[in-house]
Design a protein around this motif. Structure first.
Motif, PDB file in Angstrom:
ATOM      1  N   TYR A 160       0.828  -1.208   0.000  1.00  0.00           N
ATOM      2  CA  TYR A 160       0.000   0.000   0.000  1.00  0.00           C
ATOM      3  C   TYR A 160       0.865   1.263   0.000  1.00  0.00           C
ATOM      4  N   THR A 161       0.304   2.319  -0.566  1.00  0.00           N
ATOM      5  CA  THR A 161       0.941   3.622  -0.455  1.00  0.00           C
ATOM      6  C   THR A 161       0.790   4.138   0.974  1.00  0.00           C
ATOM      7  N   GLU A 162       1.539   5.172   1.309  1.00  0.00           N
ATOM      8  CA  GLU A 162       1.474   5.731   2.664  1.00  0.00           C
ATOM      9  C   GLU A 162       0.072   6.247   2.983  1.00  0.00           C
ATOM     10  N   ASP A 163      -0.561   6.932   2.039  1.00  0.00           N
ATOM     11  CA  ASP A 163      -1.908   7.441   2.270  1.00  0.00           C
ATOM     12  C   ASP A 163      -2.905   6.314   2.486  1.00  0.00           C
ATOM     13  N   THR A 164      -2.792   5.263   1.675  1.00  0.00           N
ATOM     14  CA  THR A 164      -3.719   4.139   1.810  1.00  0.00           C
ATOM     15  C   THR A 164      -3.542   3.440   3.143  1.00  0.00           C
ATOM     16  N   LEU A 165      -2.307   3.257   3.574  1.00  0.00           N
ATOM     17  CA  LEU A 165      -2.056   2.679   4.897  1.00  0.00           C
ATOM     18  C   LEU A 165      -2.704   3.514   5.990  1.00  0.00           C
ATOM     19  N   HIS A 166      -2.569   4.826   5.883  1.00  0.00           N
ATOM     20  CA  HIS A 166      -3.145   5.718   6.888  1.00  0.00           C
ATOM     21  C   HIS A 166      -4.658   5.554   6.956  1.00  0.00           C
ATOM     22  N   TRP A 167      -5.325   5.568   5.805  1.00  0.00           N
ATOM     23  CA  TRP A 167      -6.781   5.503   5.800  1.00  0.00           C
ATOM     24  C   TRP A 167      -7.298   4.129   6.205  1.00  0.00           C
ATOM     25  N   LEU A 168      -6.618   3.065   5.798  1.00  0.00           N
ATOM     26  CA  LEU A 168      -7.036   1.733   6.239  1.00  0.00           C
ATOM     27  C   LEU A 168      -6.922   1.604   7.760  1.00  0.00           C
ATOM     28  N   ALA A 169      -5.828   2.101   8.322  1.00  0.00           N
ATOM     29  CA  ALA A 169      -5.642   2.029   9.772  1.00  0.00           C
ATOM     30  C   ALA A 169      -6.690   2.861  10.504  1.00  0.00           C
ATOM     31  N   ALA A 170      -6.992   4.045   9.974  1.00  0.00           N
ATOM     32  CA  ALA A 170      -7.999   4.897  10.615  1.00  0.00           C
ATOM     33  C   ALA A 170      -9.382   4.254  10.563  1.00  0.00           C
ATOM     34  N   LEU A 171      -9.711   3.644   9.447  1.00  0.00           N
ATOM     35  CA  LEU A 171     -11.004   2.961   9.337  1.00  0.00           C
ATOM     36  C   LEU A 171     -11.062   1.741  10.253  1.00  0.00           C
ATOM     37  N   ALA A 172      -9.948   1.037  10.375  1.00  0.00           N
ATOM     38  CA  ALA A 172      -9.914  -0.112  11.278  1.00  0.00           C
ATOM     39  C   ALA A 172     -10.143   0.322  12.719  1.00  0.00           C
ATOM     40  N   ASP A 173      -9.556   1.442  13.106  1.00  0.00           N
ATOM     41  CA  ASP A 173      -9.787   1.955  14.455  1.00  0.00           C
ATOM     42  C   ASP A 173     -11.262   2.306  14.666  1.00  0.00           C
ATOM     43  N   ARG A 174     -11.905   2.781  13.623  1.00  0.00           N
ATOM     44  CA  ARG A 174     -13.309   3.173  13.739  1.00  0.00           C
ATOM     45  C   ARG A 174     -14.231   1.959  13.827  1.00  0.00           C
ATOM     46  N   TYR A 175     -13.992   0.955  12.990  1.00  0.00           N
ATOM     47  CA  TYR A 175     -14.919  -0.176  12.906  1.00  0.00           C
ATOM     48  C   TYR A 175     -14.521  -1.358  13.785  1.00  0.00           C
ATOM     49  N   ASP A 176     -13.312  -1.332  14.325  1.00  0.00           N
ATOM     50  CA  ASP A 176     -12.839  -2.404  15.199  1.00  0.00           C
ATOM     51  C   ASP A 176     -12.016  -1.803  16.331  1.00  0.00           C
ATOM     52  N   PRO A 177     -12.634  -0.962  17.163  1.00  0.00           N
ATOM     53  CA  PRO A 177     -11.863  -0.223  18.177  1.00  0.00           C
ATOM     54  C   PRO A 177     -11.195  -1.116  19.200  1.00  0.00           C
ATOM     55  N   ALA A 178     -11.730  -2.306  19.443  1.00  0.00           N
ATOM     56  CA  ALA A 178     -11.123  -3.205  20.429  1.00  0.00           C
ATOM     57  C   ALA A 178     -10.075  -4.125  19.818  1.00  0.00           C
ATOM     58  N   GLY A 179      -9.881  -4.054  18.500  1.00  0.00           N
ATOM     59  CA  GLY A 179      -8.860  -4.882  17.857  1.00  0.00           C
ATOM     60  C   GLY A 179      -9.211  -6.350  17.785  1.00  0.00           C
ATOM     61  N   VAL A 180     -10.490  -6.687  17.708  1.00  0.00           N
ATOM     62  CA  VAL A 180     -10.902  -8.092  17.651  1.00  0.00           C
ATOM     63  C   VAL A 180     -10.402  -8.767  16.375  1.00  0.00           C
ATOM     64  N   LEU A 181     -10.334  -8.014  15.288  1.00  0.00           N
ATOM     65  CA  LEU A 181      -9.888  -8.580  14.014  1.00  0.00           C
ATOM     66  C   LEU A 181      -8.418  -8.277  13.733  1.00  0.00           C
ATOM     67  N   ALA A 182      -7.698  -7.807  14.714  1.00  0.00           N
ATOM     68  CA  ALA A 182      -6.296  -7.409  14.532  1.00  0.00           C
ATOM     69  C   ALA A 182      -5.378  -8.613  14.589  1.00  0.00           C
ATOM     70  N   THR A 183      -5.515  -9.499  13.619  1.00  0.00           N
ATOM     71  CA  THR A 183      -4.661 -10.672  13.512  1.00  0.00           C
ATOM     72  C   THR A 183      -4.517 -11.023  12.046  1.00  0.00           C
TER      73      THR A 183
END
Length: 462
Positions: free
Chosen positions: A431-454
């Protein structure tokens, strides 16, 4: 859900069956073996396996995991498996293989466990074509969430560009409908972001009116590799978008299903697909048919249902190692470098070393932007080796050497579906730097507890 403070993980897992309306298996129990992936090199040993039959099963599992301190991952076929540990519950979706074709509107609604062969079987009798990959045995959802580089990619573009909608379970256990208009941020991220933003339970895709294509493969002896690869490189520059091709240096073992002229020796396969005017497609291929003396020529007019015959990818599970690079160009010097490290005098242990021509429709931005990056690459390089105990280290080291040999022409990028690994540097290649940033931000929004962080998911560095 109220959880006793002294509840151990083992005790919690015993309660899993009370919270999912489907079979859940702990290690050693019937059904647990369903976690074994297609890629047998990946160590998959989850805390439990949930054999999901519905979106509700997936959502219930995610909510249970969140309440009890587990993470959750998903698997349909395990072609892209990278390993699962004891702190993770694996949702196995292979039972969710429904496929409903709407021939009038040229669409299909496909369950999370379906393979492309299921969609081919349902769609091709109507003269319609799903934009699948080279191997019909691969899972639909995993392929599409990684973008999807299919045998017609130069002609029709990325396979995920033909997605209309997803149903997805987020890390909060919510089941959402995702389209370009509804939850549009997820629609952007699910196409290319793999499982970063949720577990897809079904997908709606366009079907194209392609009943037949001109294609197959022409196979040459490995001793002709230099002549064939150099001819292929020059030939590629003349091809229109209606034509697609890849070339593979192969060393196929003498197993059932491998044609005798190809077994136990090095050969070179020129793969080819074209749509439109078949007479013109045949004319375009003519220079490659005389690049050397063919061992086998399978190219002709084929029904779209036979699209998997072009690459003839292996079907049976096996332990494999993949490596990959994207190339900005493929001059003669790059071909010579590849032949030195993977040609007939190299001692290469790889089963396949492939170059795939990109460009065409892939290079253009689609109607709806996605998280897929590196559309501007001209070629992809891929290695596939079998990890037998006595040669595993050699296979991995040599794959690295193949990629390194073409480093002068590399873009530095990779694609989500190729060469999966836990390498912490891999996300920056995919991923580009911008895409990494937005994917991570969306993950924080939709998975705040990190349940899918594997697994191969993008998260904010903490």
């Amino acid at each position: 859900m109220t959880i006793p403070a002294d509840l151990t993980r083992d005790d919690a897992l015993q309660r899993l069956r009370q919270h999912v309306a489907t079979h859940a298996a702990l290690p050693g129990e019937p059904g647990y073996e369903r976690c074994v992936p297609w890629n047998l090199a990946a160590t998959v040993a989850p805390a439990a396996v949930v054999l999901a039959t519905s979106a509700e099963d997936v959502a219930d599992t995610v909510r249970f995991a969140a309440a009890h301190g587990f993470t959750v991952t998903v698997q349909a076929t395990g072609h892209g498996a990278v390993g699962v540990g004891h702190g993770t519950i694996l949702v196995q979706t292979s039972a969710m293989k429904h496929c409903e074709v709407d021939a009038l509107n040229r669409t299909a609604r496909v369950g999370a466990g379906a393979r492309w062969q299921d969609v081919l079987d349902a769609a091709t009798p109507h003269g319609l074509a799903p934009m699948c990959g080279s191997a019909p045995g691969v899972g639909v959802v995993g392929y599409l969430t990684g973008g999807g580089i299919g045998p017609l990619v130069r002609t029709v573009g990325l396979s995920s560009d033909h997605v209309r909608a997803f149903d997805v379970v987020t890390g909060e256990g919510r089941l959402l409908r995702v389209t370009p208009e509804e939850n549009a941020d997820l629609f952007w991220g699910l196409r290319g972001g793999k499982a970063t933003l949720g577990i897809v339970t079904s997908v709606e895709i366009d079907l194209l009116p392609i009943a037949e294509f001109y294609g197959g493969a022409v196979y040459f002896d490995g001793s002709d590799a230099a002549a064939v690869l150099h001819a292929w490189t020059a030939w590629c520059s003349q091809l229109p978008e209606t034509a697609n091709t890849s070339i593979a240096i192969q060393q196929l073992p003498p197993l059932p299903g491998v044609p005798e002229p190809l077994a136990g020796r090095m050969t070179v396969a020129v793969r080819y697909t074209a749509v439109g005017d078949f007479a013109e497609a045949e004319r375009l291929l003519a220079p490659m048919r005389v690049a050397a003396t063919p061992l086998i020529d399978t190219v002709g007019v084929l029904p779209y249902a036979a699209i998997g015959a072009v690459h003839a990818d292996p079907v049976d599970p096996m332990p494999i190692n993949e490596n990959q690079a994207l190339l900005s160009a493929l001059p003669a010097e790059a071909v010579d470098a590849l032949l030195t490290v993977a040609g007939p005098e190299s001692g290469s242990p790889q089963v396949i070393v492939e170059l795939r021509m990109l460009g065409g429709a892939l290079a253009r931005e689609p109607q709806h932007r996605s998280a897929f990056c590196h559309r501007n690459a001209a070629f992809s390089l891929a290695t596939i080796g079998v990890l037998m105990p006595e040669t595993a280290a050699t296979v991995v080291e040599h794959a690295d050497a193949v990629v390194e040999a073409l480093q002068p022409w590399s873009t530095g990028g990779q694609m989500p579906n190729f060469a999966p690994s836990y390498d912490p540097a891999r996300p920056a290649r995919v991923y580009t730097e911008d895409t990494l940033h937005w994917l991570a931000a969306l993950a924080d929004r939709y998975d705040p507890a990190g349940v899918l962080a594997t697994g191969q998911v993008i998260r904010t560095m903490r």
